[in-house]
Write a protein that holds these residues in place. Structure first.
Motif, PDB file in Angstrom:
ATOM      1  N   ALA A  57      -4.659   4.912   3.994  1.00 24.53           N
ATOM      2  CA  ALA A  57      -3.658   3.858   3.777  1.00 24.53           C
ATOM      3  C   ALA A  57      -3.779   2.778   4.850  1.00 24.53           C
ATOM      4  O   ALA A  57      -3.770   1.574   4.548  1.00 24.53           O
ATOM      5  CB  ALA A  57      -2.254   4.460   3.769  1.00 24.53           C
ATOM      6  N   GLU A  58      -3.885   3.196   6.103  1.00 21.57           N
ATOM      7  CA  GLU A  58      -4.048   2.222   7.193  1.00 21.57           C
ATOM      8  C   GLU A  58      -5.367   1.472   7.053  1.00 21.57           C
ATOM      9  O   GLU A  58      -5.437   0.259   7.283  1.00 21.57           O
ATOM     10  CB  GLU A  58      -3.994   2.930   8.545  1.00 21.57           C
ATOM     11  N   LYS A 115      -5.085  -1.092   4.212  1.00 20.16           N
ATOM     12  CA  LYS A 115      -4.193  -2.177   4.632  1.00 20.16           C
ATOM     13  C   LYS A 115      -4.922  -3.132   5.571  1.00 20.16           C
ATOM     14  O   LYS A 115      -4.824  -4.365   5.426  1.00 20.16           O
ATOM     15  CB  LYS A 115      -2.957  -1.613   5.335  1.00 20.16           C
ATOM     16  N   ASP A 116      -5.661  -2.585   6.515  1.00 24.82           N
ATOM     17  CA  ASP A 116      -6.430  -3.428   7.435  1.00 24.82           C
ATOM     18  C   ASP A 116      -7.475  -4.245   6.697  1.00 24.82           C
ATOM     19  O   ASP A 116      -7.727  -5.410   7.048  1.00 24.82           O
ATOM     20  CB  ASP A 116      -7.101  -2.566   8.510  1.00 24.82           C
ATOM     21  N   VAL A 148       0.879  -1.172   0.000  1.00 25.63           N
ATOM     22  CA  VAL A 148       0.000   0.000   0.000  1.00 25.63           C
ATOM     23  C   VAL A 148       0.915   1.220   0.000  1.00 25.63           C
ATOM     24  O   VAL A 148       1.636   1.465   0.966  1.00 25.63           O
ATOM     25  CB  VAL A 148      -0.913   0.008   1.237  1.00 25.63           C
ATOM     26  N   TYR A 158       7.040  -7.306  -3.607  1.00 21.94           N
ATOM     27  CA  TYR A 158       5.576  -7.303  -3.616  1.00 21.94           C
ATOM     28  C   TYR A 158       5.005  -7.825  -4.923  1.00 21.94           C
ATOM     29  O   TYR A 158       5.627  -7.750  -5.975  1.00 21.94           O
ATOM     30  CB  TYR A 158       5.059  -5.889  -3.318  1.00 21.94           C
ATOM     31  N   ALA A 168      -0.114  -7.501   3.490  1.00 23.83           N
ATOM     32  CA  ALA A 168       0.044  -6.109   3.083  1.00 23.83           C
ATOM     33  C   ALA A 168       0.949  -5.345   4.031  1.00 23.83           C
ATOM     34  O   ALA A 168       0.972  -5.606   5.238  1.00 23.83           O
ATOM     35  CB  ALA A 168      -1.322  -5.418   3.004  1.00 23.83           C
ATOM     36  N   ASP A 169       1.690  -4.414   3.453  1.00 21.13           N
ATOM     37  CA  ASP A 169       2.497  -3.448   4.198  1.00 21.13           C
ATOM     38  C   ASP A 169       2.244  -2.071   3.604  1.00 21.13           C
ATOM     39  O   ASP A 169       1.874  -1.941   2.438  1.00 21.13           O
ATOM     40  CB  ASP A 169       4.000  -3.738   4.054  1.00 21.13           C
ATOM     41  N   ILE A 170       2.489  -1.042   4.402  1.00 18.43           N
ATOM     42  CA  ILE A 170       2.448   0.321   3.880  1.00 18.43           C
ATOM     43  C   ILE A 170       3.859   0.753   3.523  1.00 18.43           C
ATOM     44  O   ILE A 170       4.794   0.603   4.321  1.00 18.43           O
ATOM     45  CB  ILE A 170       1.842   1.281   4.917  1.00 18.43           C
TER      46      ILE A 170
END
Length: 206
Positions: free
Chosen positions: A27-28, A31-32, A12, A81, A42-44
């Motif tokens: 973004a959070e 991702k969640d 993300v 990714y 997933a990661d930011i």
């Protein structure tokens, strides 16, 4: 070699770097959503953490290796990714300069992977999303047709411009959830398919 049996890993990408940005909240949130869905990890990736220079290589890494260590670090990170969700605001009907620069700093790492978008702004960043999709095509990404657009009255409920600096995206989740679900379904389909195809190509070349 790529493990085709593991879940696709999604980055993300937080596409703005200004100290006053709001993009960390969507973004959070997305991702969640990806993690809760269970089919992908997933990661930011926060562009502000990479401190990329303005692109000044002799050519894209499609044609020759990049020399700047910060650009190389960015490429090596992206390579981990299997797909990307870009979280973008709309700046004068397009994406931010920081995001465009980050896109230009790689080529090989983007190719043959899906690109999905969460956009926010007065019209849900619709014009920025369209520009981003054109760039993604040139970088050989596969565009995910469904997107999440956070705009209008819903944006004002959770954005500082509406006097709601402390509000959570959860307050408008019921409105956004159907488009998020559609986007994640398509993202998974493409990420899983293309991950397997890239692995098959690696085996063939070995």
């Amino acid at each position: 070699m790529t493990n085709t049996h593991s879940n696709p890993n999604i980055a993300v990408i937080l596409g703005t770097t200004r100290p006053t940005r709001w993009g960390h909240k969507p973004a959070e949130w997305i991702k969640d959503k990806i993690i809760a869905d269970g089919r992908m990890t997933a990661d930011i990736l926060d562009l502000a953490d990479f401190d990329l220079p303005m692109f000044d290589e002799m050519a894209s890494n499609k044609w020759m290796p990049s020399k700047d260590p910060k650009a190389v670090k960015w490429q090596e990170t992206l390579a981990q990714y299997d797909g990307y969700v870009f979280v973008t605001a709309e700046y004068n009907h397009s994406i931010s300069g920081a995001l465009k620069n980050a896109l230009d700093q790689a080529f090989n790492e983007w190719a043959r992977k899906p690109a999905a978008v969460v956009g926010y702004g007065g019209v849900g960043a619709a014009r920025a999303v369209e520009h981003l999709r054109a760039i993604a095509v040139e970088l050989r990404m596969v565009n995910v047709a469904s997107a999440v657009h956070i705009g209008g009255g819903e944006l004002m409920k959770v954005h500082p411009m509406g006097g709601n600096a402390d509000a959570s995206i959860a307050e408008i989740d019921a409105v956004l959830a159907p488009s998020a679900a559609a986007m994640l379904d398509e993202l998974y389909w493409w990420a899983d398919l293309l991950k397997g195809a890239r692995a098959a190509e690696e085996r063939k070349a070995a």
